[in-house]
Scaffold this motif. Structure first.
Motif, PDB file in Angstrom:
ATOM      1  N   TYR A 107       1.337  -5.504  -6.483  1.00  0.00           N
ATOM      2  CA  TYR A 107       0.722  -5.965  -5.239  1.00  0.00           C
ATOM      3  C   TYR A 107       0.927  -7.474  -5.070  1.00  0.00           C
ATOM      4  O   TYR A 107       1.306  -7.946  -3.994  1.00  0.00           O
ATOM      5  CB  TYR A 107      -0.776  -5.648  -5.240  1.00  0.00           C
ATOM      6  CG  TYR A 107      -1.151  -4.415  -4.452  1.00  0.00           C
ATOM      7  CD1 TYR A 107      -1.544  -4.498  -3.120  1.00  0.00           C
ATOM      8  CD2 TYR A 107      -1.113  -3.155  -5.045  1.00  0.00           C
ATOM      9  CE1 TYR A 107      -1.892  -3.374  -2.401  1.00  0.00           C
ATOM     10  CE2 TYR A 107      -1.457  -2.021  -4.333  1.00  0.00           C
ATOM     11  CZ  TYR A 107      -1.850  -2.134  -3.011  1.00  0.00           C
ATOM     12  OH  TYR A 107      -2.183  -1.009  -2.290  1.00  0.00           O
ATOM     13  N   THR A 138      -0.223  -1.926 -11.091  1.00  0.00           N
ATOM     14  CA  THR A 138      -0.555  -1.936  -9.662  1.00  0.00           C
ATOM     15  C   THR A 138      -0.858  -3.342  -9.177  1.00  0.00           C
ATOM     16  O   THR A 138      -0.347  -3.790  -8.140  1.00  0.00           O
ATOM     17  CB  THR A 138      -1.763  -1.025  -9.389  1.00  0.00           C
ATOM     18  OG1 THR A 138      -1.430   0.319  -9.761  1.00  0.00           O
ATOM     19  CG2 THR A 138      -2.149  -1.063  -7.916  1.00  0.00           C
ATOM     20  N   SER A 191       0.526   2.049  -3.907  1.00  0.00           N
ATOM     21  CA  SER A 191      -0.638   2.946  -3.954  1.00  0.00           C
ATOM     22  C   SER A 191      -0.293   4.385  -3.576  1.00  0.00           C
ATOM     23  O   SER A 191      -0.713   5.332  -4.245  1.00  0.00           O
ATOM     24  CB  SER A 191      -1.737   2.421  -3.015  1.00  0.00           C
ATOM     25  OG  SER A 191      -2.214   1.170  -3.451  1.00  0.00           O
ATOM     26  N   ARG A 238       2.829   5.547  -3.335  1.00  0.00           N
ATOM     27  CA  ARG A 238       4.099   5.902  -3.994  1.00  0.00           C
ATOM     28  C   ARG A 238       5.101   6.503  -3.000  1.00  0.00           C
ATOM     29  O   ARG A 238       5.808   7.467  -3.298  1.00  0.00           O
ATOM     30  CB  ARG A 238       3.854   6.854  -5.165  1.00  0.00           C
ATOM     31  CG  ARG A 238       3.018   6.221  -6.275  1.00  0.00           C
ATOM     32  CD  ARG A 238       3.003   7.075  -7.522  1.00  0.00           C
ATOM     33  NE  ARG A 238       2.198   8.262  -7.364  1.00  0.00           N
ATOM     34  CZ  ARG A 238       0.875   8.310  -7.569  1.00  0.00           C
ATOM     35  NH1 ARG A 238       0.226   7.211  -7.929  1.00  0.00           N
ATOM     36  NH2 ARG A 238       0.223   9.425  -7.417  1.00  0.00           N
ATOM     37  N   VAL A 250       0.839  -1.207   0.000  1.00  0.00           N
ATOM     38  CA  VAL A 250       0.000   0.000   0.000  1.00  0.00           C
ATOM     39  C   VAL A 250       0.872   1.253   0.000  1.00  0.00           C
ATOM     40  O   VAL A 250       0.633   2.198  -0.769  1.00  0.00           O
ATOM     41  CB  VAL A 250      -0.944  -0.003   1.225  1.00  0.00           C
ATOM     42  CG1 VAL A 250      -1.641   1.347   1.362  1.00  0.00           C
ATOM     43  CG2 VAL A 250      -1.965  -1.118   1.090  1.00  0.00           C
TER      44      VAL A 250
END
Length: 319
Positions: free
Chosen positions: A203, A199, A92, A94, A88
């Motif tokens: 993940y 993404t 997400s 960054r 995350v």
């Protein structure tokens, strides 16, 4: 001491110490091949060690000989979930991936020590009663010459780690998933243009690294440490990260580097029984793994090329 006797004394401990490093390094390869630097391998190992030991102590009576096997599976699941924090932050939000990984290390250690004190009222857990045990491999241990060297008094989990490295190589280089993973780590914009979710792939890769890190930590705890404390995992995750770099971000290369580091660690245990090392002070054998790790990185890091997008957050539409 003959050559056969020497090899029989050296190889089983080297495999024994290498297995946790192999598992964790494979997780690092998946994460970094996707473009996410994972300094948090140490923390993931800590979490795996904590969960593996606590689960083992809690369910040893109920599960019996199956306890260590179920323990490592539970540790994999919990560490995979724990690694989502890094995913995350790094993918997400960054955030700086190195800072996020360091935070994972501190968080895992602090959480593990805190819960240990809450559960057991002291800074370390009790010793497990159902660890992994050495065994002789049926039939293979009877092979002349090779049997006593490779298949007597070994941990089955050591060979599972080698088999898993081969499986990871196949997945990464022979399957569409592996191709997408490497594409995301090399050129995320091109991968995105071709319909690959950067993404999602990152993940998945970080979660896989979490599962492998938990596996490595729990195997270390259930074969070497046999309990959990603040000093259970000391530098093992960083050695695994070094194996990733030394192995040039390749599953088989990482396995080879982990075997090398595992052999260096085993010297502190078996060194006194080897004629050439019998007179070497124990302190030198204890620091050998870390010295060899530094020397290996110093000699190879300049010639190792990381995935091009490694450590770079991807912003859709940017180059």
């Amino acid at each position: 001491m003959g050559v056969i006797e020497l090899l029989a004394q050296v190889i089983p401990p080297a495999l024994f110490f290498s297995a946790p490093l192999i598992f964790t390094a494979l997780g690092g390869v998946f994460s970094e091949r996707s473009g996410v630097v994972n300094i948090g391998l140490e923390g993931l190992m800590v979490m795996g060690a904590f969960v593996g030991i606590v689960f083992n102590l809690t369910f040893a009576d109920a599960l019996g000989p199956w306890t260590p096997w179920v323990s490592i599976l539970v540790a994999m699941v919990v560490s995979a979930i724990f690694s989502v924090i890094h995913a995350v932050a790094a993918v997400s939000f960054r955030a700086d991936q190195v800072v996020s990984g360091v935070a994972i290390n501190f968080l895992a250690l602090g959480l593990g020590i805190f819960l240990t004190k809450q559960f057991y009222g002291k800074g370390q857990t009790d010793m497990v009663t159902q660890p992994f045990y050495t065994t002789d491999v049926w039939l293979l241990s009877d092979i002349p010459v090779l049997g006593p060297i490779f298949f007597e008094g070994i941990y089955v989990i050591s060979y599972i780690s080698i088999i898993l490295a081969l499986v990871c190589w196949y997945i990464m280089y022979k399957t569409p998933f592996g191709l997408r993973l490497r594409a995301v780590g090399e050129h995320p914009m091109a991968a995105d243009t071709n319909g690959i979710s950067v993404t999602k792939m990152r993940y998945v890769a970080v979660i896989i690294s979490g599962a492998f890190g938990g596996l490595g930590g729990s195997v270390f705890a259930l074969t070497i440490a046999l309990n959990f404390s603040h000093a259970t995992i000391v530098g093992q995750g960083f050695m695994a990260l070094a194996a990733v770099i030394f192995g040039k971000w390749h599953p088989l290369g990482a396995m080879g580097a982990a075997l090398f580091f595992g052999f260096a660690q085993s010297l502190s245990v078996i060194g006194a029984g080897i004629p050439l090392l019998a007179d070497v002070p124990q302190v030198f054998l204890l620091i050998a793994p870390y010295v060899l790790t530094i020397l290996a990185l110093a000699g190879f890091i300049g010639r190792s090329e990381a995935p091009r997008a490694n450590g770079e957050p991807y912003i859709k539409g940017s180059r």
